[in-house]
Enzyme design. Structure first.
Site, PDB file in Angstrom:
ATOM      1  N   ARG A  27      13.403  22.338  25.795  1.00  0.00           N
ATOM      2  CA  ARG A  27      11.973  22.989  25.553  1.00  0.00           C
ATOM      3  C   ARG A  27      11.900  24.404  25.809  1.00  0.00           C
ATOM      4  NH1 ARG A  27       8.841  22.248  29.655  1.00  0.00           N
ATOM      5  NH2 ARG A  27       9.654  20.270  30.293  1.00  0.00           N
ATOM      6  N   TYR A  77      -9.625  30.557   9.151  1.00  0.00           N
ATOM      7  CA  TYR A  77      -9.318  29.089   9.395  1.00  0.00           C
ATOM      8  C   TYR A  77     -10.225  28.579  10.517  1.00  0.00           C
ATOM      9  CZ  TYR A  77      -6.616  24.882   9.884  1.00  0.00           C
ATOM     10  OH  TYR A  77      -6.083  23.717  10.060  1.00  0.00           O
ATOM     11  N   ASP A 128      -3.097  36.829  12.079  1.00  0.00           N
ATOM     12  CA  ASP A 128      -3.039  35.498  11.392  1.00  0.00           C
ATOM     13  C   ASP A 128      -2.458  35.841  10.074  1.00  0.00           C
ATOM     14  OD1 ASP A 128      -2.669  33.082   9.839  1.00  0.00           O
ATOM     15  OD2 ASP A 128      -4.236  32.186  10.965  1.00  0.00           O
ATOM     16  N   LYS A 155       2.663  26.385   5.417  1.00  0.00           N
ATOM     17  CA  LYS A 155       2.064  26.770   4.088  1.00  0.00           C
ATOM     18  C   LYS A 155       3.125  27.404   3.212  1.00  0.00           C
ATOM     19  CE  LYS A 155      -1.605  25.336   6.106  1.00  0.00           C
ATOM     20  NZ  LYS A 155      -2.465  26.237   6.754  1.00  0.00           N
TER      21      LYS A 155
HETATM   22  C1  LIG Z   1      -3.412  26.101   8.051  1.00  0.00           C
HETATM   23  C2  LIG Z   1      -3.610  27.283   9.015  1.00  0.00           C
HETATM   24  C3  LIG Z   1      -3.495  27.528  10.137  1.00  0.00           C
HETATM   25  C4  LIG Z   1      -3.120  26.214  11.018  1.00  0.00           C
HETATM   26  O1  LIG Z   1      -1.653  25.895  10.735  1.00  0.00           O
HETATM   27  P1  LIG Z   1      -1.006  24.471  11.086  1.00  0.00           P
HETATM   28  O2  LIG Z   1       0.314  24.773  10.992  1.00  0.00           O
HETATM   29  O3  LIG Z   1      -1.870  23.527  10.308  1.00  0.00           O
HETATM   30  O4  LIG Z   1      -1.419  24.063  12.510  1.00  0.00           O
HETATM   31  C5  LIG Z   1      -3.801  28.555  10.876  1.00  0.00           C
HETATM   32  N1  LIG Z   1      -4.221  29.598   9.927  1.00  0.00           N
HETATM   33  C6  LIG Z   1      -4.310  29.629   8.873  1.00  0.00           C
HETATM   34  C7  LIG Z   1      -4.985  30.782   7.889  1.00  0.00           C
HETATM   35  C8  LIG Z   1      -4.131  28.507   7.963  1.00  0.00           C
HETATM   36  O5  LIG Z   1      -4.316  28.430   6.763  1.00  0.00           O
END
Ligand SMILES: *Cc1c(COP(=O)(O)O)cnc(C)c1O
Length: 369
Positions: A50, A103, A171, A196
């Protein structure tokens, strides 16, 4: 050396330290148990999985290369990385700005977990974020926003944050580090979902944070250790394996997104199109200045919810899915998740199909009775 190469070359080189002749393929062993302890106590690198392990190091060095960071930290999901980052940059009484048009679960985390701890949470859209940042102690920006695809001018926002001494967290999920490098535009920290386009196969959840400020990165690493929001070794390997092909996948996704946006904006069934790479888009000037690729997402406004369902049903290539960035072109009607958009608003994630096939299929599906 990796500088001076194109995106696909950089991505391939970033992972090629893995190709060790004679080594088995797959995740390296995770020392979850303390079987690596030596008599020289305190000198060992990996005592417990961890805290650190070799699978993470391989992935994190590739992520750091792509983001132009000294350090990257993997997390179990994008939300794990974002929530850890927001906990680290805030304290009771501090004013945190989060996107009102980004998001949706990030807003919920801020409202449900941070606000009750005495953190003052303010929501601001891409257009309002500069003014909101003038009063902030920490700022999270998302650009292009998911799902509206508005673009935040990161250089301008970073200037405001720097004057206030407020950490700027960006982000980078929708753009990916191939589309933009927020750290080079003045951000203090990048957070992202690798689920993604970066991993890109719709088969693994992962997240990361990347930055070059030693104290901030050390605090985040500590937060990861203590919160336990870690990435599994197998998932780390899957993401690393995917990064080698992200240049090919992402440039095709961007090409398909531009082709779709260009064709759809002239179609009578489409009321509005947002794509930061369309020269007439409201965000084009800022996007062109800070992005190297405009991304694989296109937002369209159709008449109503059933028009979106009909589009998917009549198409042979589109699939309905709420994640994005995968191999297949997918459509998500965002109002069903509570995003502040109209009923006919659909976020399209361009896949890696042949551009001509995709265009012909989508146009035929819109025209088919
Ligand atoms: C999907 C997404 C997240 C969250 O990501 P996870 O891997 O599902 O936890 C955060 N920010 C944006 C812009 C996203 O599209």
């Amino acid at each position: 050396m990796i500088d001076g190469y194109g995106d696909s070359t950089r991505a391939v080189k970033a992972v090629d330290s893995q190709a060790i002749p004679g080594q088995p393929v797959g995740p390296t062993p995770v020392p979850a148990a303390a079987y690596h302890l030596s008599p020289d106590e305190g000198t060992e690198q990996d005592t417990y999985g961890r805290g650190s392990n070799p699978s993470w190091r391989s992935l994190e060095s590739a992520l750091a290369v792509l983001e132009g960071a000294t350090t990257a930290l993997s997390f179990g999901s994008g939300m794990a990385a974002i929530s850890a980052a927001l906990r680290v940059v805030t304290a009771p009484g501090s004013v945190l700005v989060v996107p009102s048009d980004g998001y949706y679960q990030v807003r919920r985390f801020a409202a449900e977990s941070l606000a009750p701890q005495g953190i003052v949470v303010r929501e601001a859209s891409a257009g309002e974020i500069y003014e909101a940042a003038e009063q902030a102690d920490a700022v999270l920006a998302e650009t292009p926003t998911n799902p509206g695809l508005d673009v935040v001018d990161l250089h301008r926002l970073a200037g405001i944050c720097r004057r206030r001494g407020a950490p700027l967290v960006v982000d980078n999920t929708t753009a990916t580090p191939l589309g933009q490098q927020p750290l080079s535009l003045g951000a203090d920290l990048v957070v992202a979902s690798a689920t993604k386009a970066l991993a890109g196969h719709s088969d693994v959840l992962a997240g990361y944070a990347a930055g070059s400020k030693p104290e901030l990165m050390a605090a985040l690493e500590r937060e990861r250790l203590l919160s336990g929001a870690i990435l599994g070794a197998f998932e780390a390997w899957l993401v690393l394996r995917s990064i080698g092909s992200v240049g090919l996948r992402f440039t095709r996704q961007c090409q398909n997104a531009l082709a779709l946006a260009t064709a759809l904006r002239r179609h009578p069934a489409v009321r509005a199109v947002r794509y930061p790479g369309l020269p007439e888009d409201a965000s084009y000037a800022v996007a062109a200045a800070q992005m190297r690729h405009f991304g694989g997402l296109v937002s369209v406004e159709l008449a109503d919810a059933s028009a979106v369902h009909d589009l998917v049903r009549r198409s042979e290539l589109l699939v309905a899915a709420t994640s994005f960035g995968g191999l297949h072109t997918s459509v998500d009607r965002r109002a069903r998740w509570g995003d502040p958009v109209g009923d006919g608003f659909a976020r399209i994630s361009a896949g890696i199909e042949d551009t001509d096939d995709l265009l012909a299929d989508v146009l035929a599906a819109l025209d088919r009775p």
